[in-house]
Structure formats: structure tokens, C-alpha cells
Enzyme design. Structure first.
Site, PDB file in Angstrom:
ATOM      1  N   ALA A 316       0.836  -1.207   0.000  1.00 23.71           N
ATOM      2  CA  ALA A 316       0.000   0.000   0.000  1.00 23.71           C
ATOM      3  C   ALA A 316       0.868   1.254   0.000  1.00 23.71           C
ATOM      4  O   ALA A 316       1.983   1.258   0.529  1.00 23.71           O
ATOM      5  CB  ALA A 316      -0.924  -0.001   1.218  1.00 23.71           C
ATOM      6  N   GLY A 318       2.200   4.998   0.973  1.00 15.41           N
ATOM      7  CA  GLY A 318       2.406   5.625   2.270  1.00 15.41           C
ATOM      8  C   GLY A 318       3.688   5.152   2.919  1.00 15.41           C
ATOM      9  O   GLY A 318       4.381   4.253   2.423  1.00 15.41           O
ATOM     10  N   ILE A 319       4.006   5.759   4.051  1.00 13.79           N
ATOM     11  CA  ILE A 319       5.201   5.404   4.815  1.00 13.79           C
ATOM     12  C   ILE A 319       5.009   4.020   5.416  1.00 13.79           C
ATOM     13  O   ILE A 319       3.970   3.725   6.007  1.00 13.79           O
ATOM     14  CB  ILE A 319       5.451   6.446   5.918  1.00 13.79           C
ATOM     15  CG1 ILE A 319       5.678   7.830   5.297  1.00 13.79           C
ATOM     16  CG2 ILE A 319       6.646   6.047   6.773  1.00 13.79           C
ATOM     17  CD1 ILE A 319       5.727   8.950   6.313  1.00 13.79           C
ATOM     18  N   MET A 322       5.646   0.746  11.356  1.00  9.24           N
ATOM     19  CA  MET A 322       6.579   0.088  12.264  1.00  9.24           C
ATOM     20  C   MET A 322       5.967  -1.152  12.908  1.00  9.24           C
ATOM     21  O   MET A 322       6.688  -2.013  13.402  1.00  9.24           O
ATOM     22  CB  MET A 322       7.020   1.070  13.352  1.00  9.24           C
ATOM     23  CG  MET A 322       7.685   2.331  12.816  1.00  9.24           C
ATOM     24  SD  MET A 322       8.117   3.507  14.111  1.00  9.24           S
ATOM     25  CE  MET A 322       9.478   2.643  14.901  1.00  9.24           C
ATOM     26  N   LYS A 337      -4.061  -5.751   6.451  1.00 10.32           N
ATOM     27  CA  LYS A 337      -3.070  -5.342   7.440  1.00 10.32           C
ATOM     28  C   LYS A 337      -2.602  -6.545   8.257  1.00 10.32           C
ATOM     29  O   LYS A 337      -3.431  -7.276   8.811  1.00 10.32           O
ATOM     30  CB  LYS A 337      -3.671  -4.276   8.368  1.00 10.32           C
ATOM     31  CG  LYS A 337      -4.236  -3.069   7.621  1.00 10.32           C
ATOM     32  CD  LYS A 337      -4.905  -2.075   8.538  1.00 10.32           C
ATOM     33  CE  LYS A 337      -3.919  -1.329   9.399  1.00 10.32           C
ATOM     34  NZ  LYS A 337      -4.574  -0.186  10.111  1.00 10.32           N
ATOM     35  N   ASP A 372     -13.682   0.793  10.818  1.00 10.79           N
ATOM     36  CA  ASP A 372     -14.062  -0.559  11.213  1.00 10.79           C
ATOM     37  C   ASP A 372     -13.127  -1.555  10.535  1.00 10.79           C
ATOM     38  O   ASP A 372     -12.596  -1.294   9.452  1.00 10.79           O
ATOM     39  CB  ASP A 372     -15.505  -0.827  10.800  1.00 10.79           C
ATOM     40  CG  ASP A 372     -16.089  -2.055  11.492  1.00 10.79           C
ATOM     41  OD1 ASP A 372     -15.453  -2.570  12.434  1.00 10.79           O
ATOM     42  OD2 ASP A 372     -17.184  -2.496  11.092  1.00 10.79           O
TER      43      ASP A 372
END
Length: 576
Positions: A316, A318-319, A322, A337, A372
């Protein structure tokens, strides 16, 4: 136990467990009108959490009983094929059979160790579209145009009795009449075919009750929502909503589920699908509290999209996080995720602690500011559709969660979440006007989370996303805490030369100490809107403001998050 006995035992067990679950679900849902009438907002919140927890409890109980009695049949695929066939026959007349199918899936996944999704053993492609859409005469009240607008509005108010005196019923009626005239009657001329329908069941959430309806005028259906609030002076109509974007947001993935009595789920979803635009079927099941079936419908939608698309899963934008590794399918508006195997300093939590944070969010009031999620185990991806760079990233960061065979990438545990544009990326590319709106929304998001007793922890813009409606939503949960657990402090003033030029803080800092004055250092990097953000949200940097919110929460006050602009309220200053 013979095969026949085992089959009958299994079916009886699952059907009974499902019946107990749906009975308890309905029992808890029916408490909402009483909590609303008595303004018992904390009980409303606790009841919502209790209802969310019961599904897993009944699935677990059913599974344990089967594990204790089935012996080797637990892993016998032929046995489960027979069970599914007979279970289908047993539930065929149920008006909520799609939910019963999902419950069966949950039980077999819990009972059969490491079971992959198998349409011979589970309900994979069945669901909403295969369910009977029952006639809706008993679903809604009907109001005919021949009655005249005044009579229609008066009848609507009479049909919905909240068991509490109105603050000013006549004024409410005239507010509604005026709203209909301004929005509908200035554009359309009613005819003999004009009709209004309103769902008989009221939708409750937080401090509000909502009527959901539609009017057929000008050859099409025009939907509307009427929110009611119960304040110290009595019940009152707060506004009347016709804007489809606002209505869609009220059913958003960032909102808590409604408490609404549902006799036939597919019938309710069918009506909502015609009223609330741009919402997927799985989102509507979520909205009315059946989030486990919503998860099933999401997975079916995902499989259908895979069959109709050709692009690859990629890391994805973006940064890189961590704590989480995040990937997506560009043609699909979802991110996947995974919790990393190891966290880089300064992160010092465990994988289980991260899972607990996500569980907290799933049970908490998301006030329109937290996304959600759905949690999955043993999620399959076709290996040919996974970009090699993503494979390498997953191996580097989440290798313990991966199983790779000839045809599939299997991920043992992941979360799915709506894809948004990371706020830091959005601010780099948007116009000045959009940037002003975004930074205002960013601050609003943080403050509304605070009012719901959530402190985001890491408030950097990379942890927030921008939706299609340009709302800013928080989506990184590994550092969230209850606001009431934090200690907000003013920074001590340096008085000596050593204190002024100290390379590190010269004063003691405890684990949960927070210094809002320091927020300015990292919150907004875009220079042309930074000062506007500081001025517009100056309270963010004031510890006393945070402490005041804490005191209100600790006193038992529930701060209502309006899911629509306060500017459209009939009485903007009326308290609840």
C-alpha cells in the site's frame, strides 16, 4: 455414536446455538428504546458492547460441545459434507437463513482445526442474493399524498411514540413541514402516485433515534432520515436529512452499528439498499448489527471482484509502518493489514497487545473517526496475483504468518479495512482549499476521539486517512489509550542556564504523561496551512482543555458525536 446420530447431534447443536444467539441478540436490541426514553446513555453504550461480544460466545460454546462429542469425525470431510446438506434443509424455511449459514461457517471453522475455506463444507457463495426478499407491507408505514402534507407529518409523529413527552411537538411538526416544502415541493409536484414509506422500526445509536424513509415523487424515490434526540426538556426532532452523502456517512464504516429490531434481515437490507446510496450489501449488514454476516458478504464480494479483475496485490502507498505491513489490490477499495513479527524501536509492544488494541476499537464507539475492521484467519490469495515485491516484503516482516504453496499465499491472520488516502500524502498533492479543509478535519477527528475517551497516541498525519467525502479518519491503533488514563501536563518553565540548554528534558516524565504544547512540532508539515491549523485548533495545544474533557467523561457524561453537520439542526443550540 453412529454416523446418523452424530449428524443429527451436530445439526441440533448448531441450530440450537444459533437460535440462542439470535434470541439474545434480539433481547439486547429491544432494550435500546428504554435506554433512549430514560436517557440512560452509559447503559446504551454497555449494551452495544455486550451485543457485539455474544456471537463469539455462542460459537465457542457450540464448538466445545462438538469437540467433546464427535471424536474423529471432527476432521472427517465427508461427515461435514453430509452435515451441511442436512443443515441446509433444516434452515430452508427460516427468514434469516443467511445468518444461520454464516453461524454454521463460524462453528465449523472453530471446530475443524486449520480448515481452509471449502465450498463443499461451508457456505461460500450463498447469501444475500439467494435469500427470499419477502414482501414489505409489514416493514414500513405508508402515507398517501392525498392526505396533504400537514396530515402526513402529524401522522408520522403520532406513529412513533418514544414514551417521553415532546419538548415542543407542534414546533417539530412545522419544522418538518418547512423542510419538505423547501427540499421536495420546490422541485416536484405531488401526484396521486406520490407516496411516503417509513420503516416501522426505529434505529438507535448513542443519544439519537432515527426514522428512515423515502418518498416516491417525480418518478423516483427520494430518501430521507429524521433524527430524534431526547434532551432535558423532552424529545425533539433535530433535523431532516435529504443529502445522500450525509445519509451514506451515517451508515459509514467509521460509525458504530445501529440498534434496530430486525425480523427479516434480507428484507431490511433490501430496503436500506434502495435508500442509502453507495453502500455495499456487507456494509448494510454491518450497520444493523450483523457484522459477522457482513464479514461473510464482504468475502463474497472480494471473491467476485477477484474473478472480474486482473491487477496484482501490491504494498500500500504511504510510509511503511513500524507495527503493521499493509498491502492492497489497486482496483479494490480495501487494505489488508498484518502485524509484523518484530517491531523496531521505539515500539516495545507484543503482537497480542496490538490485537487487543484492535479488539478495543471493534467494541468502542467509533464516532465517525475510526475505521471498522474485519479479522480473518487463513485468508487465501492466488499467488499469481501477488506482486513479487510484496511477497518479499511479507517474508521480511511477517514471515511467521505466511504459508506459500504452488497456487496460493495463505495468511494466517490479518485485518481488512477500508482504503483511504494517507493524510500526509493527501496534503502533499491537494489544493490549498482542500488542505485547509483537511487540517480542520484532522483536528476535529482528534478532538472527537477524545470526547469518546480515545487518545490516538501517535497523532502523525501518516496514521490518518482521507475518505471520498474528504473526512479524516484515524486508522492506526497500536498506540491508542483511553483518554482518562493519560496525564496531560503543562511543560515546566526552564529557570536556570542548565535547564534552558539541556539536550534532553530536565524534568521527570512518566509513561502516560502528555504535553499538548509539543503537538505543534509534528502535527502539520505543510507550511501554507500550518498557521491556520494552529489558530483553528488552538485548544489542541492546551492541557487544560484535555483535562476538562477527561473530567466530563469521568463524571459519566456521554458526549454525543453528531453524524451530520450541526449547521443543519433545527435548533443548533439545543442541548442533549
Amino acid at each position: 455414536m453412529t454416523l446418523t446420530q452424530a449428524t443429527e447431534f451436530t445439526i441440533d447443536n448448531i441450530i440450537k446455538s444459533y437460535g440462542n444467539y439470535i434470541g439474545k441478540f434480539n433481547e439486547l436490541t429491544r432494550l435500546a428504546p428504554g435506554f433512549f426514553a430514560h436517557r440512560n446513555w452509559n447503559a446504551m453504550q454497555e449494551n452495544h458492547k455486550k451485543r457485539l461480544r455474544i456471537y463469539k460466545d455462542f460459537v465457542k460454546s457450540s464448538s466445545l460441545t462438538l469437540q467433546e462429542n464427535l471424536g474423529e469425525k471432527i476432521t472427517d470431510e465427508e461427515f461435514w459434507k453430509g452435515v451441511k446438506i442436512q443443515y441446509s434443509n433444516s434452515i430452508s424455511e427460516r427468514k434469516d437463513k443467511e445468518l444461520a449459514e454464516t453461524f454454521f461457517n463460524s462453528v465449523i471453522r472453530k471446530t475443524f482445526p486449520n480448515l481452509a475455506i471449502d465450498e463443499n463444507l461451508m457456505y461460500v457463495h450463498e447469501g444475500y442474493n439467494s435469500c427470499d426478499i419477502h414482501p414489505g407491507e409489514n416493514l414500513f408505514h405508508t402515507y398517501l399524498s392525498a392526505w396533504g402534507l400537514q396530515k402526513i407529518i402529524r401522522k408520522i409523529i403520532a406513529d412513533f411514540d418514544f414514551g417521553v413527552p415532546y419538548m415542543n411537538k407542534e414546533e417539530d411538526i412545522q419544522y418538518l413541514v418547512k423542510a419538505v416544502r423547501e427540499v421536495i415541493l420546490t422541485r416536484y409536484e405531488p401526484t396521486k402516485d406520490t407516496v411516503t414509506q417509513i420503516l416501522k422500526k426505529v434505529f438507535f445509536r448513542n443519544k439519537a433515534a432515527y426514522l428512515i424513509g423515502r418518498t416516491k415523487v417525480g418518478g423516483k424515490w427520494m430518501p430521507f432520515i429524521i433524527p430524534f434526540l431526547n434532551g432535558p426538556k423532552g424529545v425533539f426532532v433535530d433535523t431532516m436529512i435529504f443529502d445522500p452523502k450525509i445519509m451514506a456517512h451515517m451508515f459509514s464504516f467509521s460509525r458504530s452499528y445501529f440498534m434496530v429490531e430486525v425480523e427479516i434481515p434480507s428484507q431490511m437490507v433490501s430496503f436500506l439498499n434502495a435508500v442509502i446510496s453507495h453502500k455495499q450489501i456487507h456494509e448494510l449488514y454491518n450497520a444493523i448489527g450483523f457484522n459477522k454476516h457482513g464479514k461473510t458478504e464482504f468475502y463474497r464480494d472480494f471473491l467476485n471482484h477477484l474473478n472480474q479483475s486482473k491487477d496484482e496485490f501490491i504494498v500500500a502507498e504511504g510510509i511503511l509502518g513500524m507495527v503493521m505491513t499493509v498491502f492492497t489490490l489497486p482496483s479494490y477499495n480495501i487494505v489488508f493489514k498484518l502485524i509484523k513479527d518484530h517491531f523496531e524501536p521505539p515500539k516495545n509492544m507484543t503482537r497480542q497487545e496490538v490485537r487487543e488494541k484492535y479488539k478495543l476499537v471493534s467494541l468502542h464507539d467509533r464516532v465517525g473517526r475510526m475505521a471498522d475492521t474485519h479479522e480473518f484467519e487463513n485468508f487465501h490469495f492466488p499467488l499469481e496475483r501477488v506482486d513479487p515485491k510484496l511477497i518479499q516484503e511479507l517474508k521480511n516482516t511477517t514471515n511467521s504468518l505466511l504459508v506459500i504453496n504452488d497456487n496460493n499465499l495463505v495468511i494466517k491472520h490479518l485485518y481488512t479495512e477500508r482504503r483511504m488516502i494517507p493524510l500526509n500524502i493527501y496534503l502533499e498533492n491537494c489544493s490549498y482549499e482542500d488542505a485547509v479543509q483537511a487540517v480542520e478535519e484532522y483536528g476535529n477527528s482528534i478532538l472527537q476521539l477524545a470526547q469518546a475517551n480515545i487518545f490516538p497516541g501517535d497523532m502523525m498525519t501518516k496514521n490518518f486517512g482521507v475518505t471520498r467525502q474528504k473526512r479524516v479518519i484515524f486508522y492506526d491503533y497500536d498506540e491508542i489509550e483511553f483518554l482518562t488514563d493519560m496525564n496531560f501536563r503543562w511543560k515546566p518553565k526552564a529557570e536556570t542556564f542548565e535547564q534552558i540548554y539541556a539536550s534532553s528534558p530536565w524534568y521527570d516524565i512518566a509513561k502516560n504523561d502528555v504535553f499538548p504544547e509539543d503537538f505543534k512540532r509534528f502535527m502539520i508539515g505543510r507550511t501554507d496551512v500550518k498557521q491556520h491549523f494552529w489558530d483553528f485548533h488552538h485548544l489542541l495545544f492546551n492541557p487544560d482543555y484535555w483535562i476538562d474533557i477527561q473530567n466530563k467523561i469521568r463524571s459519566g457524561e456521554l458526549l454525543h458525536a453528531f453524524p451530520y453537520p450541526k449547521t443543519i439542526r433545527f435548533r443548533p443550540d439545543e442541548e442533549i
